[in-house]
Design a protein around this motif. Structure first.
Motif, mmCIF file in Angstrom:
data_model
loop_
_atom_site.group_PDB
_atom_site.id
_atom_site.type_symbol
_atom_site.label_atom_id
_atom_site.label_comp_id
_atom_site.label_asym_id
_atom_site.label_seq_id
_atom_site.Cartn_x
_atom_site.Cartn_y
_atom_site.Cartn_z
ATOM 1 N N ASN A 30 0.833 -1.203 0.000
ATOM 2 C CA ASN A 30 0.000 0.000 0.000
ATOM 3 C C ASN A 30 0.869 1.255 0.000
ATOM 4 N N GLU A 31 1.962 1.230 0.757
ATOM 5 C CA GLU A 31 2.860 2.381 0.840
ATOM 6 C C GLU A 31 3.531 2.663 -0.499
ATOM 7 N N GLU A 32 3.954 1.605 -1.189
ATOM 8 C CA GLU A 32 4.582 1.779 -2.503
ATOM 9 C C GLU A 32 3.586 2.368 -3.499
ATOM 10 N N LEU A 33 2.362 1.864 -3.469
ATOM 11 C CA LEU A 33 1.334 2.403 -4.349
ATOM 12 C C LEU A 33 1.044 3.861 -4.013
ATOM 13 N N ASP A 34 0.957 4.174 -2.731
ATOM 14 C CA ASP A 34 0.728 5.562 -2.309
ATOM 15 C C ASP A 34 1.828 6.489 -2.832
ATOM 16 N N ASP A 35 3.082 6.043 -2.781
ATOM 17 C CA ASP A 35 4.199 6.854 -3.298
ATOM 18 C C ASP A 35 4.040 7.103 -4.796
ATOM 19 N N LEU A 36 3.649 6.068 -5.540
ATOM 20 C CA LEU A 36 3.465 6.227 -6.977
ATOM 21 C C LEU A 36 2.323 7.192 -7.283
ATOM 22 N N ILE A 37 1.279 7.155 -6.478
ATOM 23 C CA ILE A 37 0.142 8.065 -6.655
ATOM 24 C C ILE A 37 0.566 9.498 -6.317
ATOM 25 N N ALA A 43 -2.280 7.801 -11.621
ATOM 26 C CA ALA A 43 -3.251 8.865 -11.348
ATOM 27 C C ALA A 43 -4.657 8.289 -11.225
ATOM 28 N N PRO A 44 -5.355 8.648 -10.148
ATOM 29 C CA PRO A 44 -6.736 8.172 -9.992
ATOM 30 C C PRO A 44 -7.655 8.836 -11.008
ATOM 31 N N VAL A 45 -8.782 8.211 -11.263
ATOM 32 C CA VAL A 45 -9.790 8.775 -12.156
ATOM 33 C C VAL A 45 -10.256 10.113 -11.596
ATOM 34 N N ASP A 46 -10.521 10.151 -10.293
ATOM 35 C CA ASP A 46 -10.945 11.377 -9.609
ATOM 36 C C ASP A 46 -10.216 11.420 -8.268
ATOM 37 N N ALA A 47 -9.304 12.364 -8.136
ATOM 38 C CA ALA A 47 -8.473 12.439 -6.927
ATOM 39 C C ALA A 47 -9.291 12.732 -5.676
ATOM 40 N N ASN A 48 -10.467 13.313 -5.829
ATOM 41 C CA ASN A 48 -11.293 13.660 -4.670
ATOM 42 C C ASN A 48 -12.241 12.547 -4.257
ATOM 43 N N ALA A 49 -12.422 11.560 -5.106
ATOM 44 C CA ALA A 49 -13.353 10.464 -4.806
ATOM 45 C C ALA A 49 -12.732 9.492 -3.811
ATOM 46 N N GLN A 50 -13.547 9.006 -2.923
ATOM 47 C CA GLN A 50 -13.116 7.975 -1.973
ATOM 48 C C GLN A 50 -14.105 6.827 -2.015
#
Length: 111
Positions: A30-37, A43-50
């Motif tokens: 999860n940490e590695e993915l978070d760093d890449l993001i 890049a997420p489809v919508d950075a504000n969406a959860q």
């Protein structure tokens, strides 16, 4: 060689997946993915969406990051740096090819 059909994924721009799915399929933490993001490699489809969702094509990017981590024994910062540099190289190659096309030059063969 037997290919397991459960590993087949149709990659297109419309299909999306969750962050958890990227972690599970790629083998990243999860940490590695978070760093890449955070560094814009993924890049997420919508950075504000959860929860965040991602174009399915990032399965390839995340898997490449995991292979780099494993092959070169990189820490998560090294993985992010390597992926950022690879992404930039790809962008520059596209720009170079576009410039060559505008000038009417094909790819030159050395020698």
């Amino acid at each position: 060689m037997k290919v397991d059909a459960t590993e087949w994924i149709w990659l297109n721009e419309q299909a999306i997946c969750s962050a958890q799915n990227l972690v599970e399929v790629s083998g990243l933490s999860n940490e590695e993915l978070d760093d890449l993001i955070e560094n814009g490699v993924i890049a997420p489809v919508d950075a504000n969406a959860q929860p965040m969702s991602f174009p399915l094509r990032y399965v390839v990017v995340a898997s490449m990051a995991r292979r780099l981590r494993d092959d070169f024994e990189l820490d998560r910062h090294g993985v992010t740096l390597a992926m950022t540099l690879m992404q930039r190289i790809e962008e520059l190659e596209l720009e170079l090819n576009a410039a060559r096309a505008r000038l009417g030059h094909g790819r030159s063969n050395p020698g």
